[in-house]
Design a protein around this motif. Structure first.
Motif, short mmCIF file in Angstrom:
data_model
loop_
_atom_site.label_atom_id
_atom_site.label_comp_id
_atom_site.label_asym_id
_atom_site.label_seq_id
_atom_site.Cartn_x
_atom_site.Cartn_y
_atom_site.Cartn_z
N ALA A 282 -3.28 -3.03 2.45
CA ALA A 282 -2.35 -4.15 2.32
C ALA A 282 -1.00 -3.81 2.93
N GLU B 92 -5.56 -9.48 2.27
CA GLU B 92 -4.15 -9.81 2.50
C GLU B 92 -3.96 -10.31 3.93
N ARG C 162 -5.06 -13.93 4.48
CA ARG C 162 -4.15 -14.94 3.93
C ARG C 162 -3.18 -15.46 4.97
N ASN D 56 -10.84 -1.89 -6.44
CA ASN D 56 -9.54 -1.62 -7.06
C ASN D 56 -9.68 -0.64 -8.21
N THR E 78 -2.88 -3.71 -3.38
CA THR E 78 -3.98 -4.36 -4.08
C THR E 78 -4.95 -4.95 -3.07
N VAL F 163 -7.08 -7.73 -2.00
CA VAL F 163 -7.07 -9.16 -2.29
C VAL F 163 -8.45 -9.74 -1.98
#
Length: 319
Positions: free
Chosen positions: A45, A83, A86, A110, A128, A130
């Motif tokens: 990320a 990420e 997005r 995770n 994180t 995603v």
């Protein structure tokens, strides 16, 4: 612009440093064909701002990115995929069938990383993971192809490092995006002989027989380059192929030699592997001080030994 190191390699391919661990350790790739783009590998990320910054600097609209393609779901390869997606409204993720569920629901990824590193360190290193909406995920297996704006990308199932690993054959780039299958090759180790390569046996699915086979299949494609995730592009494929085979066998013999050493096994294996690699680097003509070699190799040696131990324990349980 976000500070980022990148290098244009020709064939519409740009290597972008993923800014993970240190500069020169993890690559992602931007591939451009006409007015369309694709990312192969995503880093974490924390890598996403640099990747988007290169898009912006090259004047490529985010809407023109068609594909995001991690070679497998280990976090230094796919941790940033959700990420990144997005920010790319028209992109589809292409992933190995064994890895798709982990991208759609990354809870296990995770949790596993947090278990290994601790939550705070995991966030610092990887951020994180995603989720990627299931409707934006395409699975690709052995022999599948993508039409990338007229440029063919072909997928090869390449276990050995991980069962959820594919490589991406790009004849337009005269090479293959190999993830971890064709090993690690850091530019600090380049000499007059060319690049130095070592296998990566990180946990938990190392399979030496499968890795030997996958290395041969990649080399047998007859292309000029391997686009490594660790790190950047290498040539001299015939020599590197043989170096990979030799070191895979050395790793396996080393593991068996220390099989019965109990708690002392890990440290003994780490030191043996380090000594082998330093000796090979000297033979390769590397002039770096030993302390610098060790500094560059320590993270990979430790992970490689962990993976060898997982493999070794499986062998002894089955015998």
């Amino acid at each position: 612009m976000t500070q980022v190191h990148y290098e244009d390699l020709g064939h519409g391919i740009t290597m972008i440093d993923a800014q993970l661990y240190r500069q020169g350790q993890v690559s992602t790739y931007l591939v451009v064909e006409g007015d369309r783009a694709a990312f192969i590998e995503t880093g974490t990320a924390h890598s996403v701002p640099a990747m988007l910054a290169v898009l912006e600097e090259k004047g490529i609209p985010r809407e023109n990115v068609d594909f995001v393609i991690p070679t497998h779901v280990h976090l230094d390869h796919a941790g940033g995929a959700g990420e990144l997606m997005r920010h790319l409204p028209n992109a589809r993720m292409v992933i190995h069938p064994r890895g798709a569920r982990h991208m759609i629901d990354p809870e296990k990824l995770n949790a596993s990383a947090a278990n290994v590193y601790g939550e705070e360190e995991k966030e610092r290193m990887f951020g994180t993971v995603v989720p990627v909406p299931a409707e934006r995920v395409t699975e690709a297996g052995e022999g599948d192809e993508l039409d990338f704006n007229g440029r063919r990308l072909r997928f090869m199932d390449t276990p050995g490092h991980a069962k959820h690993h594919f490589c991406v054959v790009d004849e337009g780039g005269d090479g293959i995006f190999t993830g971890d299958t064709f090993g690690l090759s850091y530019r600090e180790f380049d000499t007059e002989r060319g690049p130095f390569v070592l296998p990566t046996t990180t946990p938990v699915q190392f399979d030496p027989e499968a890795l030997h086979h996958s290395v041969d299949r990649l080399a047998d494609q007859g292309l000029s380059y391997m686009y490594l995730t660790h790190y950047s592009r290498v040539g001299d494929i015939a020599r590197l192929r043989e170096d990979m085979h030799r070191l895979i066998d050395v790793y396996v013999d080393m593991a068996w030699a220390h099989a019965d050493e109990g708690e002392a096994r890990h440290d003994a294996l780490c030191e043996d592997m380090m000594q082998v690699l330093i000796e090979r680097l000297r033979e390769h003509g590397c002039k770096l001080p030993e302390a610098r070699m060790r500094e560059l190799l320590v993270p990979d040696v430790d992970l490689n030994v962990q993976g060898l131990e997982v493999w070794l324990d499986k062998q002894t349980q089955e015998s």
